[in-house]
Design a protein around this motif. Sequence first.
Motif, PDB file in Angstrom:
ATOM      1  N   GLU A 165       0.827  -1.215   0.000  1.00 52.05           N
ATOM      2  CA  GLU A 165       0.000   0.000   0.000  1.00 52.05           C
ATOM      3  C   GLU A 165       0.859   1.262   0.000  1.00 52.05           C
ATOM      4  OE1 GLU A 165      -2.371  -0.567   3.442  1.00 52.05           O
ATOM      5  OE2 GLU A 165      -3.815  -1.887   2.458  1.00 52.05           O
ATOM      6  N   GLN A 166       1.940   1.257   0.789  1.00 52.16           N
ATOM      7  CA  GLN A 166       2.788   2.448   0.866  1.00 52.16           C
ATOM      8  C   GLN A 166       3.604   2.636  -0.403  1.00 52.16           C
ATOM      9  OE1 GLN A 166       4.761   3.634   4.371  1.00 52.16           O
ATOM     10  NE2 GLN A 166       3.228   2.801   5.756  1.00 52.16           N
ATOM     11  N   CYS A 167       4.004   1.548  -1.046  1.00 53.77           N
ATOM     12  CA  CYS A 167       4.707   1.659  -2.342  1.00 53.77           C
ATOM     13  C   CYS A 167       3.791   2.287  -3.391  1.00 53.77           C
ATOM     14  CB  CYS A 167       5.172   0.276  -2.813  1.00 53.77           C
ATOM     15  SG  CYS A 167       6.637  -0.331  -1.950  1.00 53.77           S
ATOM     16  N   ARG A 168       2.526   1.867  -3.376  1.00 56.05           N
ATOM     17  CA  ARG A 168       1.541   2.469  -4.298  1.00 56.05           C
ATOM     18  C   ARG A 168       1.394   3.972  -4.027  1.00 56.05           C
ATOM     19  NH1 ARG A 168      -3.041  -1.005  -2.920  1.00 56.05           N
ATOM     20  NH2 ARG A 168      -2.650  -3.056  -3.746  1.00 56.05           N
ATOM     21  N   LYS A 169       1.322   4.325  -2.751  1.00 56.73           N
ATOM     22  CA  LYS A 169       1.142   5.733  -2.355  1.00 56.73           C
ATOM     23  C   LYS A 169       2.333   6.585  -2.793  1.00 56.73           C
ATOM     24  CE  LYS A 169       0.105   8.544   1.718  1.00 56.73           C
ATOM     25  NZ  LYS A 169       0.011   8.543   3.199  1.00 56.73           N
ATOM     26  N   ILE A 170       3.562   6.089  -2.563  1.00 63.21           N
ATOM     27  CA  ILE A 170       4.774   6.824  -2.951  1.00 63.21           C
ATOM     28  C   ILE A 170       4.821   7.000  -4.465  1.00 63.21           C
ATOM     29  CG2 ILE A 170       7.317   6.717  -3.034  1.00 63.21           C
ATOM     30  CD1 ILE A 170       7.134   5.232  -0.282  1.00 63.21           C
ATOM     31  N   LYS A 172       2.344   7.107  -6.537  1.00 65.68           N
ATOM     32  CA  LYS A 172       1.323   8.074  -6.936  1.00 65.68           C
ATOM     33  C   LYS A 172       1.772   9.508  -6.652  1.00 65.68           C
ATOM     34  CE  LYS A 172      -3.632   8.907  -6.472  1.00 65.68           C
ATOM     35  NZ  LYS A 172      -4.879   8.528  -5.740  1.00 65.68           N
ATOM     36  N   GLU A 173       2.380   9.718  -5.463  1.00 67.21           N
ATOM     37  CA  GLU A 173       2.842  11.063  -5.086  1.00 67.21           C
ATOM     38  C   GLU A 173       3.959  11.562  -6.001  1.00 67.21           C
ATOM     39  OE1 GLU A 173       4.002  10.857  -1.013  1.00 67.21           O
ATOM     40  OE2 GLU A 173       1.940  10.842  -0.248  1.00 67.21           O
ATOM     41  N   GLU A 174       4.854  10.665  -6.396  1.00 68.34           N
ATOM     42  CA  GLU A 174       6.006  11.064  -7.222  1.00 68.34           C
ATOM     43  C   GLU A 174       5.744  10.929  -8.722  1.00 68.34           C
ATOM     44  OE1 GLU A 174       8.449  12.535  -5.856  1.00 68.34           O
ATOM     45  OE2 GLU A 174       7.815  12.114  -3.794  1.00 68.34           O
ATOM     46  N   GLY A 175       4.539  10.505  -9.085  1.00 68.38           N
ATOM     47  CA  GLY A 175       4.182  10.413 -10.506  1.00 68.38           C
ATOM     48  C   GLY A 175       4.861   9.282 -11.246  1.00 68.38           C
ATOM     49  N   LEU A 176       5.148   8.170 -10.560  1.00 70.40           N
ATOM     50  CA  LEU A 176       5.773   7.004 -11.203  1.00 70.40           C
ATOM     51  C   LEU A 176       4.695   6.061 -11.718  1.00 70.40           C
ATOM     52  CD1 LEU A 176       8.573   6.129  -8.621  1.00 70.40           C
ATOM     53  CD2 LEU A 176       8.845   7.371 -10.752  1.00 70.40           C
ATOM     54  N   GLU A 177       4.915   5.521 -12.886  1.00 65.77           N
ATOM     55  CA  GLU A 177       3.956   4.576 -13.468  1.00 65.77           C
ATOM     56  C   GLU A 177       4.370   3.149 -13.099  1.00 65.77           C
ATOM     57  OE1 GLU A 177       2.024   3.406 -17.781  1.00 65.77           O
ATOM     58  OE2 GLU A 177       3.217   5.239 -17.605  1.00 65.77           O
ATOM     59  N   GLN A 178       3.475   2.433 -12.444  1.00 69.92           N
ATOM     60  CA  GLN A 178       3.745   1.049 -12.042  1.00 69.92           C
ATOM     61  C   GLN A 178       3.290   0.078 -13.131  1.00 69.92           C
ATOM     62  OE1 GLN A 178       1.620   1.192  -8.207  1.00 69.92           O
ATOM     63  NE2 GLN A 178       3.564   0.676  -7.242  1.00 69.92           N
ATOM     64  N   VAL A 220       8.958  -2.845  -4.146  1.00 69.03           N
ATOM     65  CA  VAL A 220      10.059  -2.073  -3.536  1.00 69.03           C
ATOM     66  C   VAL A 220      11.208  -1.919  -4.537  1.00 69.03           C
ATOM     67  CG1 VAL A 220      11.847  -2.104  -1.741  1.00 69.03           C
ATOM     68  CG2 VAL A 220       9.492  -2.680  -1.147  1.00 69.03           C
ATOM     69  N   ARG A 221      11.561  -3.003  -5.232  1.00 66.80           N
ATOM     70  CA  ARG A 221      12.647  -2.934  -6.229  1.00 66.80           C
ATOM     71  C   ARG A 221      12.264  -2.018  -7.399  1.00 66.80           C
ATOM     72  NH1 ARG A 221      12.700  -8.387  -4.842  1.00 66.80           N
ATOM     73  NH2 ARG A 221      11.480  -8.968  -6.687  1.00 66.80           N
ATOM     74  N   GLU A 222      11.014  -2.092  -7.817  1.00 65.45           N
ATOM     75  CA  GLU A 222      10.524  -1.240  -8.905  1.00 65.45           C
ATOM     76  C   GLU A 222      10.570   0.235  -8.491  1.00 65.45           C
ATOM     77  OE1 GLU A 222       6.432  -0.513 -11.434  1.00 65.45           O
ATOM     78  OE2 GLU A 222       6.680  -2.432 -10.410  1.00 65.45           O
ATOM     79  N   LEU A 223      10.232   0.481  -7.240  1.00 67.73           N
ATOM     80  CA  LEU A 223      10.257   1.852  -6.701  1.00 67.73           C
ATOM     81  C   LEU A 223      11.681   2.400  -6.682  1.00 67.73           C
ATOM     82  CD1 LEU A 223       8.034   3.717  -5.466  1.00 67.73           C
ATOM     83  CD2 LEU A 223       8.855   3.009  -3.232  1.00 67.73           C
ATOM     84  N   GLU A 224      12.634   1.575  -6.258  1.00 67.95           N
ATOM     85  CA  GLU A 224      14.047   2.010  -6.228  1.00 67.95           C
ATOM     86  C   GLU A 224      14.567   2.347  -7.624  1.00 67.95           C
ATOM     87  OE1 GLU A 224      16.798   0.404  -2.801  1.00 67.95           O
ATOM     88  OE2 GLU A 224      15.830  -1.282  -3.811  1.00 67.95           O
ATOM     89  N   ARG A 225      14.171   1.551  -8.613  1.00 66.45           N
ATOM     90  CA  ARG A 225      14.625   1.806  -9.987  1.00 66.45           C
ATOM     91  C   ARG A 225      14.033   3.102 -10.551  1.00 66.45           C
ATOM     92  NH1 ARG A 225      13.678  -3.845 -10.578  1.00 66.45           N
ATOM     93  NH2 ARG A 225      11.653  -3.414 -11.557  1.00 66.45           N
TER      94      ARG A 225
END
Length: 448
Positions: A165-170, A172-178, A220-225
């Motif tokens: 949930e927090q990875c999704r929130k981050i 969304k806030e930073e405009g990253l496409e998952q 988490v890994r996707e967020l770091e990249r």
Amino acid sequence: MKGNSPDKYQKSFLYQGLQEMLNPKEPLYQLTEKMPWVEIEKDFEKYYIEFGRPAKPVRLMVSLIILKQMYNLGDETVVERWVQNPYWQYFSGEKDFQWKYPVEPSDLVHFRKRIGEEGVKKILEISISMHGKSAMEKEVVVDTTVQEKNITFPTDVKLHKKIIEQCRKIAKEEGLEQRQSYTRVVKKLVMAQRFRNHPKNKKRAYAASRKLKTIAGRLVRELERGLSKGQKQKYKEKIIIFKKILSQKKDDKEKIYSIHESKVYCVSKGKEHKKYEFGSKASIVMTKKSGIIVGAYSLAKNDYDGHTLPKALEQCQQFRGISPKIAIADRGYKGKTRIGETEILIPKPPKKGSSEYEKKKARARFRRRAAIEPIIGHLKTDHRLLRNYLKGLIGDSMNLMLAAAAFNFKKLMRKLRKSLPKGKIFFALLKNYIQKNFEPNNKRFYCY
């Protein structure tokens, strides 16, 4: 900028303020008269700057924090009750009855951050000093308890779900496409892992929990990249917590049990009704005869009880100015018989050469030691120690000391209820009123 307290003088010939209106026998009224408000305002001046918009008066903010702990209320409820209770308003320094909220509930949060641990220590020190000689006993009783944090019972599934949930929130806030949000998948997996102890459901439940962990690690890994250097720095602490949760195992030490309260640790006190408690350990020091709390120390780590004694006794010495000669403890404090000037006594079989008087005295001491147990119970049920809602290690320490201060103030109120004889109440009130309004240096005089 520091705010000023309301004008303390009477307005007109016929007008009656709170001081004349309220019952002087009321314990809270008597406590108001005893409190060293001038000293409190001087001590708290250093937390304010000399320019800017005036803040709320120090006395008002300190009194609201004390009332909140004394009557086991939240920030919102103490403000609501304050409007309804004239004694609380008088305690806060008001001279006329007020119809509006004194502050916004969030102002109490900002004030606690402003004064910090040092300011709360001052409040506890005042609550001890107001008891006078009763708080200066040579013998004290020491024990530890656990103040639980405001978190749910931790499980791997809950933590992995929160990471997702927090990875999704981050993102969304930073405009990253998952690549995938896993919203529907996570919901199904959480449902699938229920009733995991049932033989027919065990295999499916464990497979669902493993899948949740895989998805959490993937996000988490996707967020770091996807994050830039500046963004990585912004979320550095959170990402470290996420990785530690994903890598920790059942028997690891210093595990993380909550994302928003990462310093929480698990304490097992051997209780039948509650095997494990998640929070922080607290050391309480109490005078043997009078039962005044003269020390309240919160531990950052789950240390052995015997190792908590030096800092607990040091804090007690800071508050009173003298160190106790004897500290009475239970068998959980085995290991040391003396710390500095203080002798440590724990229950043990009497020596062969001990006289009947010595045996009787030792028995009475250790029976009295048990008196700290109900006091810890009162701190939890009556003064907000049962569940701590303040954040971080500083929040643990502040909540513990405020609970101890509230207990001491309540004890003093019970003492004041009996101390003032009925015949002296009128004369004490009259003397107090004359000192405030007819002193030679006072420029305001009234004719009645």
